[in-house]
Design a protein around this motif. Structure first.
Motif, PDB file in Angstrom:
ATOM      1  N   GLY A 181    -127.022  71.748  70.783  1.00 26.91           N
ATOM      2  CA  GLY A 181    -127.530  72.911  71.489  1.00 26.91           C
ATOM      3  C   GLY A 181    -128.697  73.595  70.800  1.00 26.91           C
ATOM      4  N   ALA A 182    -129.328  72.926  69.844  1.00 24.14           N
ATOM      5  CA  ALA A 182    -130.462  73.517  69.144  1.00 24.14           C
ATOM      6  C   ALA A 182    -131.666  73.585  70.084  1.00 24.14           C
TER       7      ALA A 182
ATOM      8  N   GLU B 117    -124.568  73.690  61.165  1.00 24.42           N
ATOM      9  CA  GLU B 117    -125.617  74.008  62.137  1.00 24.42           C
ATOM     10  C   GLU B 117    -125.055  74.366  63.515  1.00 24.42           C
ATOM     11  N   GLY B 118    -124.133  73.549  64.009  1.00 18.93           N
ATOM     12  CA  GLY B 118    -123.571  73.806  65.333  1.00 18.93           C
ATOM     13  C   GLY B 118    -122.840  75.142  65.401  1.00 18.93           C
ATOM     14  N   MET B 119    -122.125  75.478  64.312  1.00 15.67           N
ATOM     15  CA  MET B 119    -121.401  76.756  64.293  1.00 15.67           C
ATOM     16  C   MET B 119    -122.383  77.916  64.310  1.00 15.67           C
ATOM     17  N   GLU B 120    -123.546  77.738  63.635  1.00 16.45           N
ATOM     18  CA  GLU B 120    -124.558  78.801  63.643  1.00 16.45           C
ATOM     19  C   GLU B 120    -125.141  78.965  65.038  1.00 16.45           C
ATOM     20  N   ILE B 121    -125.478  77.821  65.661  1.00 19.33           N
ATOM     21  CA  ILE B 121    -126.103  77.879  66.989  1.00 19.33           C
ATOM     22  C   ILE B 121    -125.196  78.601  67.973  1.00 19.33           C
ATOM     23  N   ILE B 165    -119.153  62.695  62.120  1.00 19.69           N
ATOM     24  CA  ILE B 165    -117.980  63.088  62.906  1.00 19.69           C
ATOM     25  C   ILE B 165    -117.652  64.565  62.655  1.00 19.69           C
ATOM     26  N   ALA B 166    -117.739  64.985  61.382  1.00 17.38           N
ATOM     27  CA  ALA B 166    -117.464  66.389  61.055  1.00 17.38           C
ATOM     28  C   ALA B 166    -118.471  67.307  61.743  1.00 17.38           C
ATOM     29  N   ARG B 167    -119.726  66.877  61.797  1.00 18.15           N
ATOM     30  CA  ARG B 167    -120.757  67.690  62.457  1.00 18.15           C
ATOM     31  C   ARG B 167    -120.414  67.882  63.934  1.00 18.15           C
ATOM     32  N   ALA B 168    -119.946  66.793  64.573  1.00 24.62           N
ATOM     33  CA  ALA B 168    -119.581  66.899  65.988  1.00 24.62           C
ATOM     34  C   ALA B 168    -118.344  67.777  66.168  1.00 24.62           C
ATOM     35  N   LEU B 169    -117.377  67.637  65.269  1.00 21.57           N
ATOM     36  CA  LEU B 169    -116.125  68.403  65.391  1.00 21.57           C
ATOM     37  C   LEU B 169    -116.342  69.893  65.187  1.00 21.57           C
ATOM     38  N   ALA B 170    -117.396  70.249  64.436  1.00 18.77           N
ATOM     39  CA  ALA B 170    -117.595  71.635  64.038  1.00 18.77           C
ATOM     40  C   ALA B 170    -117.662  72.577  65.233  1.00 18.77           C
ATOM     41  N   VAL B 171    -118.155  72.079  66.377  1.00 19.24           N
ATOM     42  CA  VAL B 171    -118.289  72.967  67.534  1.00 19.24           C
ATOM     43  C   VAL B 171    -117.085  72.843  68.469  1.00 19.24           C
ATOM     44  N   GLU B 172    -116.038  72.172  67.999  1.00 19.75           N
ATOM     45  CA  GLU B 172    -114.802  72.028  68.757  1.00 19.75           C
ATOM     46  C   GLU B 172    -115.013  71.503  70.168  1.00 19.75           C
ATOM     47  N   PRO B 173    -115.561  70.290  70.263  1.00 18.31           N
ATOM     48  CA  PRO B 173    -115.846  69.731  71.578  1.00 18.31           C
ATOM     49  C   PRO B 173    -114.582  69.221  72.259  1.00 18.31           C
ATOM     50  N   ALA B 174    -114.675  69.058  73.580  1.00 17.59           N
ATOM     51  CA  ALA B 174    -113.571  68.474  74.336  1.00 17.59           C
ATOM     52  C   ALA B 174    -113.825  66.986  74.560  1.00 17.59           C
TER      53      ALA B 174
END
Lengths: 280, 325, 325
Positions: A181-182, B117-121, B165-174
């Motif tokens: 989402g960046a 990054e995803g958590m910040e966004i 994988i951790a980067r993707a998980l960080a935003v808690e995707p479905a």
């Protein structure tokens, strides 16, 4: 970002030629900006009767036809030449990164328009462009010279940056950032620019050598840095009538130009080598 | 089953040829009408050889590339209709893991920053809490939490894949598109990552679209499978049914070509002639007909494109599926 | 009878910024006439470098250490002058690589490249070389060989290019073929074609083959013997049927347990823990001990030699001595 540039620099310094270049540049800069406090004032009351004195005690580089100390003149000329080159390259690199970054990131018509403009500009020799500008604006102040040198020096950098951005735009880490989402701002600032900083640094370093030579050439033609402001090119111009009778008046500024350009190019080549992962 | 988590309908992606004389050449039909659904907590394996369009499917449904036609509904909402800002917001729920563990991480960013990054966004946590969350995620994917200040080049391929994988998980995707996530890894490491993905699904109920070329890998992780050939799905159904009783001749050939590390396994070896054809100039009728070894192959195969139809538990796009071996 | 190829205590070192690297560190094996030996291992185990060393093609600054011996038919390859070396390279030993694109010269036609290989070893006219090239293209199963003679490599698919590489290697009627991951870059259906071709050529020509691969699946049912490499060394060596029936080294067992299967019940994979160590810092004692589930106390300090575990079956593991294998 700064960390990675620092690492690049350190890697460049592992090569002997890179170290040599860096040491020379460091010594020259230090000397040129510190020495003026220790040396006689170059604009000090000239003793017109003494004429050009050969190198010796009191005047290690000799004096010129107006009996000005050549060493002091080389030093203050160096201040001007190095500052002009540094500022012009800073401007050029900023413009190049901006234009190349926009063209590469947005692509499409913007890319086509910007790159055709660059193609056009690259088809005109830079010296010719400068001569034209200087001919139109006869009493160009020093600041304007910096602007003109910078504004004519970004074309190649913009091409490098555009190529890198085009390549990186498709990289999976950029796709991953998009998927997170960046927005465009974050992608450019955090993902693209830090990764093109290395190539930009290389282009900038090599660009400094180019601008020093250009500025010296223009000053030698009497249309760059103008008297009484000293510059290396201008000193050689002044020394022209004394080439046979007092060669030291042109040899020392000439050596200063050659040494600086050589050192900058050595460092630039080492940086380029350090950037190429295959050489690691 | 109620509404699926993800529903893809008639997805099409054509690439226009670019460059000189481009207008005269036909478009590349990378994806040519693909439909499927993925349920909550389910894994759909999308299998095919290079150039079949499987990766393009993954990227177009996430809108990393624009689709030429078709629709994607995610949690019942039209994902393709979202405007830029809403799309960025919605992306939190759909993530992707890539094949190449080297190009999928920004070399100039510490892995802690990459995961954060995803958590910040999406402002998922107050700034102060982010380091602790990053540490938990690193632990969850089997890495030392102290690694967060290191750069990607300090890690092996398998470790980088865990970081991705951790980067993707960080935003808690479905939902996560796994685009050949283990293809570039050595077998021993591949098994580690497959187990990790299975564990995460069990714990978090995530759905996967698992894109791969290796049927054995897909069998290990997918509940259902869809086999692609030249931009279309030729067979789809529950993994065990499709792999135990493949109905499409291409699925059979693909299955027989999987190398088995057991000299005693007696298997029918079907070696297909030729190469997969070019998606810019697909064969008429059934795209597989020039390579098809089916004994009942006839004129209809060269003229009429077969549609998916139900055979047993699976759907198959072949005029002669179910008629002969 | 002397074997065709004998390798004894091969050691290769590379100077690096982090100290000397030992990617191949004491490898011994032999290949009999007409035999297919598979050298199996994961990336970084030294298998490719070993194969390059056989033709003295180790890339600089890598060096084959004194004390290493490579004998072809009793002749010491390491002692040969440049002229004699050329009489072996591509003549008595042919070689094919993983990437058929970069191994072919993009600016010459197929006929030129095969013809060049023919003329490098036989004094024949250009016309005769072209005729021979055509025969070779037929032998490697390229459809429409007459038309293919005058195309360039980029006009062919990956599978076709690999066939051309094989034709070039065969041009000099070699006694031995080194195939370094010959199908890794290819799709599974094309991989099946190339493997079938190699099997047929070997049967027809009685050529010895050294097959370098990471895939135990393509070894089973194909190789006569298997040698498993780990961390620069052979850790287990046996006839293929024996190795798959009684894998003994914990690393070999671990590799087999990591591979997802296409048949049988789907069970959780058992990966090997950890990652491969770096060739600049191999662990002391047995190099596998930090990852080994069966490590004994002495494994951390004592390096096991190759010990017998059965008929022509050896492994570098103390378990062989303990009789617990």
């Amino acid at each position: 970002m700064t960390g990675s540039l620092w690492r690049l620099m350190l890697r460049a310094l592992t090569s002997p030629s890179g170290r040599l270049g860096a040491v020379i540049i460091a010594l020259l800069t230090l000397f040129v900006f510190v020495a003026p406090w220790l040396l006689p004032d170059p604009s000090a009351m000239p003793d017109l009767m003494a004429g050009a004195v050969p190198p010796g005690a009191g005047h290690p580089f000799g004096t010129d036809q107006l009996n000005r100390d050549v060493l002091s003149r080389v030093v203050s000329g160096g201040q001007i030449s190095l500052s002009v080159a540094g500022l012009a390259v800073l401007l050029a690199v900023t413009l190049g990164a901006l234009v190349g970054g926009l063209a590469g990131f947005y692509g499409g018509w913007l890319d086509s328009a910007l790159m055709r403009m660059v193609d056009g500009a690259l088809a005109i020799p830079r010296l010719f462009l400068l001569l034209l500008l200087v001919a139109v604006w006869e009493q160009m102040p020093l600041g304007a010279l910096v602007l003109v040198l910078g504004a004519t020096g970004w074309f190649a950098t913009s091409r490098i940056v555009r190529g890198e951005v085009l390549r990186l735009r498709e990289a999976e880490f950029v796709l991953a950032a998009t998927a997170l989402g960046a927005g465009p701002g974050r992608i450019i600032l955090r993902h693209l620019l830090p990764n093109v900083a290395g190539p930009i640094l290389v282009a900038a370093t090599l660009g400094v050598g180019d601008v020093i030579l250009l500025e010296a050439g223009l000053s030698y033609l009497g249309i760059g840095v103008r008297p009484p402001t000293p510059s290396w090119g201008g000193m050689i111009l002044d020394a022209r009538p004394l080439l046979t009778t007092a060669p030291w008046t042109s040899i020392f500024p000439g050596l200063a130009i050659a040494t600086t350009v050589l050192a900058v190019n050595l460092l630039g080549d080492a940086l380029r080598g350090a950037l190429d992962p295959r050489s690691a | 089953m109620s509404t699926p988590l993800l529903e893809v309908r008639d997805l099409v992606k054509h690439y226009k040829a670019t460059g000189f004389l481009a207008r005269k050449s036909p478009p590349v039909r990378a994806v040519d009408g693909v439909s499927f659904t993925v349920g909550k907590g389910e894994t759909l394996g999308l299998v095919g050889e290079s150039g079949c369009g499987k990766s393009t499917v993954g990227r177009t449904i996430l809108r990393l590339q624009d689709a030429t036609a078709g629709s994607v509904a995610f949690e019942g909402k039209d994902f393709f209709a979202l405007q830029a800002a809403a799309l960025r917001q919605a992306r939190q729920r759909l993530q992707i893991i890539f094949q190449d563990p080297y190009s999928s991480l920004n070399p100039r960013m510490t892995i802690g920053d990459a995961i954060a990054e995803g958590m910040e966004i999406h402002r998922l946590a107050p700034r102060g809490e982010i380091p602790a969350r990053v540490a938990r995620l690193l632990e969850e994917v089997g890495l030392d939490p102290d690694y967060s200040t290191r750069y990607p080049h300090e890690f092996s391929g398998g470790q980088r894949q865990r970081i991705g994988i951790a980067r993707a998980l960080a935003v808690e995707p479905a939902f996560i598109v796994c685009d050949e996530p283990v293809s570039a890894l050595d077998v021993s490491v591949q098994a580690q990552v497959l187990n990790l993905l299975a564990d995460l699904q069990a714990r978090r109920g995530i759905s996967y679209l698992f894109i791969a070329h290796d049927l054995a890998v897909v069998r290990q992780i997918a509940h259902r499978v869809a086999v692609m050939y030249l931009g279309r799905i030729v067979e789809t159904g529950p993994t065990e049914d499709v792999l135990a009783r493949p109905a499409h001749p291409y699925t059979k050939a693909l299955l027989s070509a999987v190398p088995v590390p057991d000299p005693n396994t007696q298997r029918l070896r079907i070696v297909l002639p030729g190469d997969p054809p070019s998606p810019s100039n697909p064969p008429s009728g059934c795209a597989f007909h020039p390579r098809c070894p089916h004994p009942a192959k006839d004129a209809r195969c060269t003229t009429e494109r077969p549609l998916l139809h139900q055979i047993g538990a699976a759907q198959v796009a072949c005029h002669h599926a179910g008629t002969a071996p | 009878m002397t074997p065709l190829l004998e390798v004894e205590d091969l050691r290769i070192t590379f100077p690096t910024r982090h100290g000397t690297s030992h990617p191949v560190d004491g490898v011994s094996f032999s290949v009999a006439r007409g035999e297919l030996l598979a050298l199996v291992g994961e990336s970084g185990c030294g298998k490719s470098l070993t194969s390059l060393a056989l033709l003295r093609l180790v890339p600089p600054p890598g060096q084959i250490q004194p004390g290493s011996a490579i004998r072809l038919d009793g002749t010491d390859v390491l002692g040969l002058g440049p002229e004699e070396l050329r009489s072996i390279r591509g003549r008595r030993i042919g070689m094919i690589f993983q990437d058929p694109m970069t191994s072919l010269n993009p600016v010459f036609t197929i006929a030129d490249q095969i013809g060049e290989s023919v003329r490098a070893h036989q004094k024949v006219s250009k016309r005769a070389a072209r005729a021979r090239a055509l025969e070779l293209l037929q032998e490697v199963g390229i459809p429409d060989p007459t038309q293919r003679l005058d195309v360039y490599p980029h006009q062919m698919s990956g599978g076709m290019r690999q066939r051309v590489m094989i034709a070039i290697a065969l041009a000099s009627e070699p006694e031995m073929l080194i195939a370094d991951e010959p199908t890794t870059a290819l799709d599974v259906t094309v991989q099946a074609q190339i493997l079938e071709l190699l099997d047929g050529l070997r049967a027809a020509r009685g050529m010895a083959v050294l097959l370098i691969t990471h895939d135990l699946g393509i070894v089973a049912g194909r190789a006569d013997r298997v040698a498993v490499m780990y961390a620069g060394r052979l850790v287990e060596e046996a006839a293929t049927a024996e190795l798959f029936a009684r894998p003994s080294h914990p690393y070999t067992k671990g590799l087999l347990a990591s591979v997802p299967r296409i048949t049988g019940a789907v069970t959780r994979l058992t990966p090997i823990a950890g990652t491969v160590p770096a060739p600049t810092a191999w662990p002391a004692g047995c190099r596998f001990h930090p990852r080994c589930p069966a490590a004994l106390p002495r494994c951390a300090t004592d390096d096991p030699p190759a010990l017998p575990v059965g008929n022509a079956h050896r492994m570098r593991c103390w378990l062989a001595e303990a009789g617990r294998a």
